[in-house]
Design a protein around this motif. Sequence first.
Motif, PDB file in Angstrom:
ATOM      1  N   SER A  79      19.353  -5.790  48.927  1.00 42.22           N
ATOM      2  CA  SER A  79      18.807  -4.656  49.680  1.00 42.22           C
ATOM      3  C   SER A  79      19.490  -4.555  51.042  1.00 42.22           C
ATOM      4  CB  SER A  79      17.294  -4.820  49.877  1.00 42.22           C
ATOM      5  OG  SER A  79      16.641  -4.928  48.627  1.00 42.22           O
ATOM      6  N   ARG A  80      19.584  -3.348  51.540  1.00 41.54           N
ATOM      7  CA  ARG A  80      20.239  -3.133  52.827  1.00 41.54           C
ATOM      8  C   ARG A  80      19.293  -3.469  53.979  1.00 41.54           C
ATOM      9  NH1 ARG A  80      22.034   2.882  54.335  1.00 41.54           N
ATOM     10  NH2 ARG A  80      19.784   2.976  54.669  1.00 41.54           N
ATOM     11  N   ASP A  81      19.813  -4.185  54.993  1.00 40.15           N
ATOM     12  CA  ASP A  81      18.998  -4.474  56.179  1.00 40.15           C
ATOM     13  C   ASP A  81      18.626  -3.176  56.877  1.00 40.15           C
ATOM     14  OD1 ASP A  81      19.369  -7.095  55.577  1.00 40.15           O
ATOM     15  OD2 ASP A  81      20.702  -7.549  57.257  1.00 40.15           O
ATOM     16  N   LEU A  82      17.458  -3.164  57.534  1.00 40.60           N
ATOM     17  CA  LEU A  82      17.007  -1.995  58.294  1.00 40.60           C
ATOM     18  C   LEU A  82      17.119  -2.311  59.784  1.00 40.60           C
ATOM     19  CD1 LEU A  82      13.799  -0.943  56.315  1.00 40.60           C
ATOM     20  CD2 LEU A  82      16.078   0.049  56.155  1.00 40.60           C
ATOM     21  N   ASN A  83      17.592  -1.364  60.560  1.00 45.00           N
ATOM     22  CA  ASN A  83      17.657  -1.574  62.006  1.00 45.00           C
ATOM     23  C   ASN A  83      17.473  -0.257  62.741  1.00 45.00           C
ATOM     24  OD1 ASN A  83      20.454  -0.380  62.314  1.00 45.00           O
ATOM     25  ND2 ASN A  83      20.907  -2.124  60.980  1.00 45.00           N
ATOM     26  N   LYS A  84      17.078  -0.386  63.996  1.00 45.88           N
ATOM     27  CA  LYS A  84      16.840   0.784  64.846  1.00 45.88           C
ATOM     28  C   LYS A  84      17.119   0.390  66.289  1.00 45.88           C
ATOM     29  CE  LYS A  84      15.261   4.998  65.665  1.00 45.88           C
ATOM     30  NZ  LYS A  84      15.903   6.217  65.148  1.00 45.88           N
ATOM     31  N   GLN A  85      17.710   1.319  67.041  1.00 41.98           N
ATOM     32  CA  GLN A  85      18.011   1.071  68.447  1.00 41.98           C
ATOM     33  C   GLN A  85      17.399   2.161  69.314  1.00 41.98           C
ATOM     34  OE1 GLN A  85      21.837  -0.788  69.571  1.00 41.98           O
ATOM     35  NE2 GLN A  85      22.203   1.049  70.791  1.00 41.98           N
ATOM     36  N   GLN A  86      16.831   1.767  70.457  1.00 43.90           N
ATOM     37  CA  GLN A  86      16.178   2.710  71.365  1.00 43.90           C
ATOM     38  C   GLN A  86      16.622   2.421  72.795  1.00 43.90           C
ATOM     39  OE1 GLN A  86      13.542   5.358  70.987  1.00 43.90           O
ATOM     40  NE2 GLN A  86      14.463   5.586  72.988  1.00 43.90           N
ATOM     41  N   GLU A  87      17.125   3.433  73.479  1.00 44.59           N
ATOM     42  CA  GLU A  87      17.506   3.260  74.879  1.00 44.59           C
ATOM     43  C   GLU A  87      16.305   3.452  75.785  1.00 44.59           C
ATOM     44  OE1 GLU A  87      20.754   4.884  78.197  1.00 44.59           O
ATOM     45  OE2 GLU A  87      20.414   6.028  76.364  1.00 44.59           O
TER      46      GLU A  87
END
Length: 300
Positions: free
Chosen positions: A129-137
């Motif tokens: 499965s593909r890793d999940l990621n999110k970035q927030q400034e």
Amino acid sequence: MATIEIKLKKANKVYREGELIRGVVAVTTKNELPHQGIALSLEGSVSLQLSAKSVGLFEAFYNSLKPIQLLEYSMDLAKAGKIPSGKTEIPFEFPLKAKQGKPLYETYHGVFVNIQYTIRCDMKRSLLSRDLNKQQEFLVEYKPDSSTSMKASDQKRVDFEITPQSLNQAKEKTGLPKFLITGHLDSASCLITEPLRGELIVEKSSVPIKSIELQLVRVETCGCAEGYARDPTEIQNIQIGDGDVCRGMPIPIYMIFPRLFTCPTLATSSFKVEFEVNIVVIFKDDHLITENFPIKLTRF
């Protein structure tokens, strides 16, 4: 399909050193979601780069342009397990504190200098499965300090008088039209939260005027032992006079400093961020004249 979202408690996402950054990581999934752990990291850095014209001049510096780390912090939000279907919110809390010996500069998005702070969430999953990621400034501003507050003596009115003879940048002054433009800026030391104010008066001009513009310029300097590369670039341009304006009539100068693309004037050993204002007058015969005013921006 599953999604990750980082929600900060502060709607404006503006923080000052010493404050706590609070929020939640929201995971939305239709089905039960197994994972190998959820991690959160906080990063702040200054990214530097050279303009194309400077790369050849400072080859050694170009090859050593590494980001300056201001802030680095990480934590585990959840151990390996499963996220139930629906929406799950996991709270987090970070102290906003710089690395030892490093200051926290204000957030700034430039061309050759970029100061940015981000929160990143990573959900590790199985090999299939593909890793999940999110970035927030999020944005960092200086906190009030009486030692750095603007003094009344800094706010001095800047009077100007523009004539063909006063122009430093004009190589051939004999071909210029005859004109006299006077006016003032309220101050060359400006609060970044307040507009730049002043006025301009066209006293006389032998040629009709096409346009009068106010230009905000950032001057970014990157340097090392080999030398310094100084590059000015335009941030915004505002027309304050359209057409052949009336002679002797005051024209207001009013410019708001855009957030993210400006910051308090900054000078360090490896980079500088400075600002200038240009008054640009374009005549009907396409002659263009520019008068330059260095300004200093402060937060308080």
